[in-house]
Scaffold this active site. Structure first.
Site, short mmCIF file in Angstrom:
data_model
loop_
_atom_site.label_atom_id
_atom_site.label_comp_id
_atom_site.label_asym_id
_atom_site.label_seq_id
_atom_site.Cartn_x
_atom_site.Cartn_y
_atom_site.Cartn_z
N HIS A 272 0.83 -1.20 0.00
CA HIS A 272 0.00 0.00 0.00
C HIS A 272 0.86 1.24 0.00
O HIS A 272 1.94 1.24 0.60
CB HIS A 272 -0.94 0.02 1.22
CG HIS A 272 -2.13 0.86 0.98
ND1 HIS A 272 -2.14 2.20 1.25
CD2 HIS A 272 -3.33 0.56 0.45
CE1 HIS A 272 -3.31 2.68 0.89
NE2 HIS A 272 -4.05 1.72 0.40
N ASP B 32 -8.03 -5.56 -0.84
CA ASP B 32 -8.44 -6.40 -1.97
C ASP B 32 -8.13 -7.88 -1.77
O ASP B 32 -8.69 -8.71 -2.48
CB ASP B 32 -7.73 -5.91 -3.25
CG ASP B 32 -8.22 -4.54 -3.65
OD1 ASP B 32 -9.44 -4.38 -3.78
OD2 ASP B 32 -7.39 -3.62 -3.79
C1 LIG Z 1 -0.49 -0.69 -3.92
C2 LIG Z 1 0.78 -0.39 -4.71
C3 LIG Z 1 0.38 0.04 -6.14
C4 LIG Z 1 1.55 0.73 -4.03
O1 LIG Z 1 2.54 1.11 -4.91
P1 LIG Z 1 3.77 2.07 -4.54
O2 LIG Z 1 3.53 2.82 -3.31
O3 LIG Z 1 4.08 2.83 -5.79
O4 LIG Z 1 4.93 1.03 -4.23
P2 LIG Z 1 5.89 0.37 -5.30
O5 LIG Z 1 5.12 -0.30 -6.38
O6 LIG Z 1 6.90 1.40 -5.73
O7 LIG Z 1 6.57 -0.73 -4.39
C5 LIG Z 1 7.64 -0.48 -3.47
C6 LIG Z 1 8.47 -1.76 -3.33
O8 LIG Z 1 7.66 -2.79 -2.78
C7 LIG Z 1 7.49 -3.85 -3.73
N1 LIG Z 1 6.07 -4.23 -3.76
C8 LIG Z 1 5.02 -3.40 -3.58
N2 LIG Z 1 3.88 -4.09 -3.67
C9 LIG Z 1 4.22 -5.36 -3.92
C10 LIG Z 1 3.48 -6.53 -4.11
N3 LIG Z 1 2.16 -6.52 -4.08
N4 LIG Z 1 4.16 -7.69 -4.32
C11 LIG Z 1 5.50 -7.71 -4.35
N5 LIG Z 1 6.26 -6.62 -4.16
C12 LIG Z 1 5.63 -5.47 -3.96
C13 LIG Z 1 7.87 -3.26 -5.08
O9 LIG Z 1 8.30 -4.24 -5.98
C14 LIG Z 1 8.94 -2.30 -4.68
O10 LIG Z 1 10.11 -3.03 -4.43
P3 LIG Z 1 11.56 -2.43 -4.84
O11 LIG Z 1 11.71 -1.20 -3.99
O12 LIG Z 1 12.51 -3.55 -4.49
O13 LIG Z 1 11.49 -2.14 -6.31
C15 LIG Z 1 1.68 -1.66 -4.77
O14 LIG Z 1 1.95 -2.10 -3.47
C16 LIG Z 1 1.07 -2.75 -5.61
O15 LIG Z 1 1.24 -2.74 -6.85
N6 LIG Z 1 0.35 -3.72 -4.98
C17 LIG Z 1 -0.33 -4.77 -5.74
C18 LIG Z 1 -1.63 -4.25 -6.32
C19 LIG Z 1 -2.68 -4.05 -5.27
O16 LIG Z 1 -2.93 -4.90 -4.44
N7 LIG Z 1 -3.35 -2.90 -5.36
C20 LIG Z 1 -4.44 -2.55 -4.46
C21 LIG Z 1 -4.06 -1.46 -3.52
S1 LIG Z 1 -5.31 -1.20 -2.29
#
Ligand SMILES: CC(C)(COP(=O)(O)OP(=O)(O)OC[C@H]1O[C@@H](n2cnc3c(N)ncnc32)[C@H](O)[C@@H]1OP(=O)(O)O)[C@@H](O)C(=O)NCCC(=O)NCCS
Length: 372
Positions: free
Chosen positions: A257, A308
């Site tokens: 998140h 989710d």
């Molecule tokens: C929610 C979300 C978009 C937040 O994104 P964000 O704040 O931009 O965070 P990032 O995508 O930059 O992730 C930061 C780090 O955590 C990791 N990470 C984040 N969510 C992850 C996940 N669901 N599974 C595996 N790794 C994850 C990323 O790969 C990244 O790692 P790195 O620093 O080694 O590259 C992201 O956690 C995600 O894509 N989750 C899956 C989709 C989801 O469940 N969305 C619903 C949200 S309520």
């Protein structure tokens, strides 16, 4: 210029609707844990729109306004029949239907406070009708007319199936609606506010917000979680599947998140419901697989589940088609979008950030015949 990728940590507005402070989510100062256990979705709608809990009379009035506005115009139902049904995702159908609704609302472009409130009622009332009607029409079934004697949650399930739902299903959907109703300045809410800050109409704001919610990094994650659980199939496959994905640096849907660090407070309520419902349906493996995935992802990446993750097995247990999971999120979140749109109109300023330019420097125009 300082670029903040993804606007992380940027405070873009003030709002008195919901807050996330130290991993606690509140709607108008009420803890989500309190509301999840005690409030109905209709009470939450009132709370978000009026910033106070309703009295009994106020609640009854809102319920009857919602019931009176739940029917869809014939034009919207006829439109469904024109969609290329086999390839249309229900979120795309919902986005199109909401946009279409605006064409048949004589107050669509009226900008006074009362007209905007009237539109909020109409949209909130019609969202479940759209989702349910589309879900039936694509299977060759007739849409089911909404009933005035059922709660919002019960009416949705009734319109979806044509049968009066069991109390436990109504309770689960009502709680899920309460948990998804608002979430500070999330991507779709921000989208809605950006759109209406140009003084565009409510229908445009909600259409834009549905588009933003559709993506798998936002609302689309619940459907993606169920796809993952189905792909994994059995408890024995969980370990290798999840570890392989993590090794390949692929994301596990339903985890992580932007704002929460210790964990999403909504997840525990859905986890509890998932346990109860999967046991009742005789399919506890969905819950067991989910908890095993949670243990691995939390252990390896320190990423807790978000709203989710467990909602997927909850909706699946209720017999809901997997591609309707995100539309159900929208049926709830429209209450928050509408609250934010009304708040934006109250004290509007155009939202227009800057971008740091990284393209080529000044170039001279070359006539097309002289270009190499
Ligand atoms: C929610 C979300 C978009 C937040 O994104 P964000 O704040 O931009 O965070 P990032 O995508 O930059 O992730 C930061 C780090 O955590 C990791 N990470 C984040 N969510 C992850 C996940 N669901 N599974 C595996 N790794 C994850 C990323 O790969 C990244 O790692 P790195 O620093 O080694 O590259 C992201 O956690 C995600 O894509 N989750 C899956 C989709 C989801 O469940 N969305 C619903 C949200 S309520």
């Amino acid at each position: 210029m300082t670029v903040t990728r993804g606007l992380e940590g940027v405070v873009a507005t003030t709002s008195s609707i919901s807050s996330i402070i130290d991993d606690t989510l509140t709607y108008v100062g009420y803890d989500i844990d309190d509301l999840a256990v005690n409030a109905s979705f209709e009470e939450v709608i009132y709370l978000l729109w009026h910033r106070k809990l309703p009295t009994q009379i106020e609640l009854e009035e809102l319920k009857s306004q919602l019931a009176d506005n739940a029917r869809l115009p014939k034009e919207v139902l006829d439109h469904f029949k024109m969609y290329p049904i086999d390839q249309v995702h229900p979120m795309a159908a919902l986005r199109s239907a909401v946009s279409l609704l605006g064409l048949y609302d004589q107050e669509a472009d009226a900008m006074d406070e009362q007209a905007n409130y009237n539109k909020a009622i109409r949209l909130q009332a019609k969202m479940p009708s759209i989702v349910a009607a589309f879900a039936r029409v694509r299977k060759g079934l007739e849409p089911v007319e909404p009933r005035k004697d059922l709660s919002f949650a019960a009416n949705f399930l009734y319109m979806l199936t044509g049968n009066e739902p069991e109390a436990i299903a109504v309770e689960a959907i009502d709680k899920a609606l309460v948990l998804h109703a608002d979430h500070e300045l999330n991507a779709s809410t921000f989208t809605a506010r950006v759109c209406v800050a140009t003084l565009a109409d409510v229908y445009s704001g909600i259409t834009a917000a549905i588009g933003a919610l559709k993506g798998p990094l936002h609302g689309g994650a619940n459907e993606a979680v169920m796809k993952m659980l189905t792909e994994i199939g059995t408890l024995e496959n969980v370990d290798s599947y999840v570890r392989e994905k993590l090794e390949k640096k692929e994301k596990i849907m339903g985890f992580g998140h932007r704002v929460y660090r210790k964990g999403d407070p909504r997840a525990k309520h859905l986890r509890e419901m998932s346990k109860k419902l999967t046991e009742l349906t005789g399919e506890p493996h969905w819950y067991e697989m989910s908890t095993q995935i949670e243990a691995i992802v939390t252990g390896e990446k320190n990423l807790p589940p978000n709203v989710d993750f467990y909602s997927a097995s909850v909706y699946h247990s209720l017999g809901i088609d997997h591609d309707l999971f995100t539309p159900i999120f929208a049926v709830s979140r429209v209450s928050g979008w509408l609250a934010h749109i009304l708040e934006q109109y109250e004290n509007n300023r155009l939202i227009r950030p800057r971008a740091e330019y990284t393209g080529p420097g000044m170039q001279k125009y070359v006539p097309i015949g002289l270009r190499g």
